[in-house]
Design a protein around this motif. Sequence first.
Motif, PDB file in Angstrom:
ATOM      1  N   LEU A 239       0.721  -1.109   0.064  1.00 13.60           N
ATOM      2  CA  LEU A 239       0.256  -0.189  -0.023  1.00 13.60           C
ATOM      3  C   LEU A 239       0.910   1.000   0.062  1.00 13.60           C
ATOM      4  O   LEU A 239       1.543   1.475   0.944  1.00 13.60           O
ATOM      5  N   ILE A 240       0.627   1.997  -0.690  1.00 12.56           N
ATOM      6  CA  ILE A 240       1.536   3.193  -0.657  1.00 12.56           C
ATOM      7  C   ILE A 240       0.552   4.051  -1.262  1.00 12.56           C
ATOM      8  O   ILE A 240      -0.634   4.109  -1.931  1.00 12.56           O
ATOM      9  N   THR A 241       0.971   5.574  -0.634  1.00 16.31           N
ATOM     10  CA  THR A 241      -0.040   6.771   0.298  1.00 16.31           C
ATOM     11  C   THR A 241       0.611   7.900  -0.709  1.00 16.31           C
ATOM     12  O   THR A 241       2.530   8.315  -0.333  1.00 16.31           O
ATOM     13  N   PHE A 242       0.030   9.142  -1.876  1.00 21.57           N
ATOM     14  CA  PHE A 242       0.405   9.213  -2.230  1.00 21.57           C
ATOM     15  C   PHE A 242      -0.111  11.138  -1.934  1.00 21.57           C
ATOM     16  O   PHE A 242      -1.926  10.880  -1.774  1.00 21.57           O
ATOM     17  N   SER A 243       0.293  12.274  -1.402  1.00 26.71           N
ATOM     18  CA  SER A 243       0.160  13.109  -0.897  1.00 26.71           C
ATOM     19  C   SER A 243      -0.414  14.287  -1.864  1.00 26.71           C
ATOM     20  O   SER A 243       0.186  14.543  -3.791  1.00 26.71           O
ATOM     21  N   LEU A 244      -1.293  15.058  -2.359  1.00 21.50           N
ATOM     22  CA  LEU A 244      -2.186  15.333  -3.649  1.00 21.50           C
ATOM     23  C   LEU A 244      -1.761  16.595  -3.090  1.00 21.50           C
ATOM     24  O   LEU A 244      -3.618  17.506  -3.487  1.00 21.50           O
ATOM     25  N   ALA A 245      -1.305  17.268  -2.145  1.00 17.48           N
ATOM     26  CA  ALA A 245      -1.150  18.978  -1.470  1.00 17.48           C
ATOM     27  C   ALA A 245      -0.975  19.933  -2.723  1.00 17.48           C
ATOM     28  O   ALA A 245      -0.973  21.429  -3.153  1.00 17.48           O
ATOM     29  N   SER A 246      -0.065  19.132  -4.346  1.00 16.44           N
ATOM     30  CA  SER A 246       0.564  20.410  -4.979  1.00 16.44           C
ATOM     31  C   SER A 246      -1.149  20.630  -5.908  1.00 16.44           C
ATOM     32  O   SER A 246      -0.758  20.943  -7.214  1.00 16.44           O
ATOM     33  N   PHE A 247      -2.422  20.046  -5.793  1.00 21.32           N
ATOM     34  CA  PHE A 247      -3.669  19.941  -6.953  1.00 21.32           C
ATOM     35  C   PHE A 247      -3.816  21.028  -5.566  1.00 21.32           C
ATOM     36  O   PHE A 247      -5.274  21.943  -6.852  1.00 21.32           O
ATOM     37  N   ASP A 248      -3.946  21.221  -4.589  1.00 21.33           N
ATOM     38  CA  ASP A 248      -5.073  22.120  -3.921  1.00 21.33           C
ATOM     39  C   ASP A 248      -4.704  23.869  -4.795  1.00 21.33           C
ATOM     40  O   ASP A 248      -3.463  24.113  -5.494  1.00 21.33           O
ATOM     41  N   LEU A 249      -5.508  24.257  -5.024  1.00 23.91           N
ATOM     42  CA  LEU A 249      -5.088  26.001  -5.015  1.00 23.91           C
ATOM     43  C   LEU A 249      -4.773  26.493  -4.114  1.00 23.91           C
ATOM     44  O   LEU A 249      -5.460  27.060  -2.372  1.00 23.91           O
ATOM     45  N   ASN A 250      -3.843  27.139  -4.993  1.00 18.07           N
ATOM     46  CA  ASN A 250      -2.660  28.239  -3.424  1.00 18.07           C
ATOM     47  C   ASN A 250      -2.860  30.138  -4.163  1.00 18.07           C
ATOM     48  O   ASN A 250      -2.705  30.056  -4.990  1.00 18.07           O
ATOM     49  N   ARG A 251      -3.429  30.078  -2.546  1.00  9.99           N
ATOM     50  CA  ARG A 251      -3.769  31.513  -2.900  1.00  9.99           C
ATOM     51  C   ARG A 251      -3.057  32.407  -3.222  1.00  9.99           C
ATOM     52  O   ARG A 251      -1.755  32.120  -2.092  1.00  9.99           O
ATOM     53  N   THR A 252      -2.339  33.942  -4.249  1.00  9.07           N
ATOM     54  CA  THR A 252      -1.287  34.197  -3.939  1.00  9.07           C
ATOM     55  C   THR A 252      -1.424  36.023  -3.396  1.00  9.07           C
ATOM     56  O   THR A 252      -2.653  36.673  -3.810  1.00  9.07           O
ATOM     57  N   GLN A 253      -0.488  36.095  -2.810  1.00 10.71           N
ATOM     58  CA  GLN A 253      -1.179  37.459  -2.141  1.00 10.71           C
ATOM     59  C   GLN A 253      -1.758  38.674  -3.176  1.00 10.71           C
ATOM     60  O   GLN A 253      -0.850  39.224  -3.825  1.00 10.71           O
ATOM     61  N   GLN A 254      -2.972  39.287  -2.696  1.00 13.75           N
ATOM     62  CA  GLN A 254      -3.044  39.911  -4.010  1.00 13.75           C
ATOM     63  C   GLN A 254      -2.719  41.535  -3.539  1.00 13.75           C
ATOM     64  O   GLN A 254      -2.389  42.118  -4.841  1.00 13.75           O
ATOM     65  N   GLU A 255      -1.370  41.539  -2.715  1.00 13.92           N
ATOM     66  CA  GLU A 255      -1.105  43.241  -3.017  1.00 13.92           C
ATOM     67  C   GLU A 255       0.447  42.946  -4.378  1.00 13.92           C
ATOM     68  O   GLU A 255       1.081  44.184  -4.869  1.00 13.92           O
ATOM     69  N   LEU A 256       0.998  41.981  -4.375  1.00 16.37           N
ATOM     70  CA  LEU A 256       1.513  42.002  -5.994  1.00 16.37           C
ATOM     71  C   LEU A 256       0.613  41.589  -6.966  1.00 16.37           C
ATOM     72  O   LEU A 256       2.060  42.727  -7.874  1.00 16.37           O
ATOM     73  N   PHE A 257      -0.753  42.732  -7.310  1.00 14.18           N
ATOM     74  CA  PHE A 257      -1.244  42.455  -7.824  1.00 14.18           C
ATOM     75  C   PHE A 257      -1.920  44.512  -8.426  1.00 14.18           C
ATOM     76  O   PHE A 257      -2.669  44.594  -9.331  1.00 14.18           O
ATOM     77  N   THR A 258      -1.279  44.893  -7.105  1.00 18.04           N
ATOM     78  CA  THR A 258      -1.949  46.345  -6.888  1.00 18.04           C
ATOM     79  C   THR A 258      -1.655  47.197  -7.490  1.00 18.04           C
ATOM     80  O   THR A 258      -2.391  48.392  -7.932  1.00 18.04           O
TER      81      THR A 258
END
Length: 477
Positions: A239-258
Amino acid sequence: MKKLDKLILKAFAGPFLLTFAVVEFILLTQYMLKYMDDIIGKDLGFAVIGQLLFFFSVLMVPIALPLAVLLSSLMTYGTLGEHQELTAIKTSGISLTRILRPVLLVSLVLAVGAFWFNNTIVPKANLNAYSLLWDVRQQKLSLDIREGVFYNGIPGYTIKVNQKAGENGDLLKGVMIYDHTNTDGNSKVILADSGRMFMRFGGQYLGLELFDGVMYLEQPDVRNRAGASFVRQAFSRNLITFSLASFDLNRTQQELFTENKMMMDLPRLHQYTDSLHKRLGTERQQQVRMLNPYYVHMRLDTTGQAANQRVANWQVSTKELPPLTLNQVQQATNRARNLRGYLSSSVERLTTLARETGNYRIEIYRKYTQSAAVLIMFLIGAPLGAIIKKGGLGVPVLISILFFIIYYVASIMGEKYGREGVLPVGLGMWIADALLLPVGLFFLYQARRDSGVLEVDFWRRIPAKIRWPFRGYRRAS
């Protein structure tokens, strides 16, 4: 409020809400089609897709308002004219301008509201929409392991499956897994005859249950780095378990787009534009000082030898200059080559800075032109509806689409010419409104005179009216 005003506003409210909703839906659908490739296949969920739809629908409001006012005002007064209500109101001694006044006031309120909306709400909606869209674009596609294809979507692993079975494709045959988590190449390989794939812990992990397989593990020799030993381990179940954290939506700081122009209101746009203007003027002045060392001339010194001097030291000599040497020609050629390269890079940098300044000025003018378009579309729709006397969704829709296409094409062309420097930015942004304003005033003039501008007889009489002054001139001659 007069009963007449209530009657007209009641007739205007229904078509306006209906046409605004339809136009908003059409524009939103057309806009979202551009980003379908970035959204489909990433398992975003209804919450993220709902946020995107909401923010982009807010961005469509300033574009949908002029078309909605044009279509609804044309339908309102066209319906009143078709049912002879407009004629009955006129026969009671009420002028057309008085009949148009209620919707004109509503259009004025909508124009002011559109300007406030454009300056306050739209920048915030742009910030939320495009920052979320950026994160969606950066997200990986949802887990999609295909038959006979190496899949490396899970960090540190490469998986290949020869065959998939079952209702959901969760039964696997011929499984091969390369483990790269130790960053030492293909030092660990797992082969299995069959397996089963399933989600664990609420979909946050992927489980692979493998049957009848072998794991090959490479173990380097500590004493001899060039040497290595291989370990072969057979298993009946693994039994092998793989993390799917890389498929989560990571939000970028909105201050970078202002700092983007679409995320600024008028005070910030004016401030940023002024700073760009000052920077552009400073760099242009610096170019003149930087070019001085490249300008040289030849003169004779007291010993009769040629010497290089700057332009500021120009002197006229009546003596004949000695012939140029090969070294002097090479120096002049190198200076000319350096000057050309310097001028090319300087022109490109100044052109980019000027175009960026123009883009910020375009955003400033856009907030005014889109608001003024609401009033102009009313000036076209209301008198034209009183002239054609046709309600419903037939003729009004065709005429509204025609004028909106003219407005949209003219505004796009003016914006492009302003951005490229063909026209001044202000003239390019106002050219669409300036083009349709005389059309609206012409329709208003014709509607007040009860002229059938869309009738064939009206256009037949125009050549006769044009020839009439020339007839009098010929008789006098």
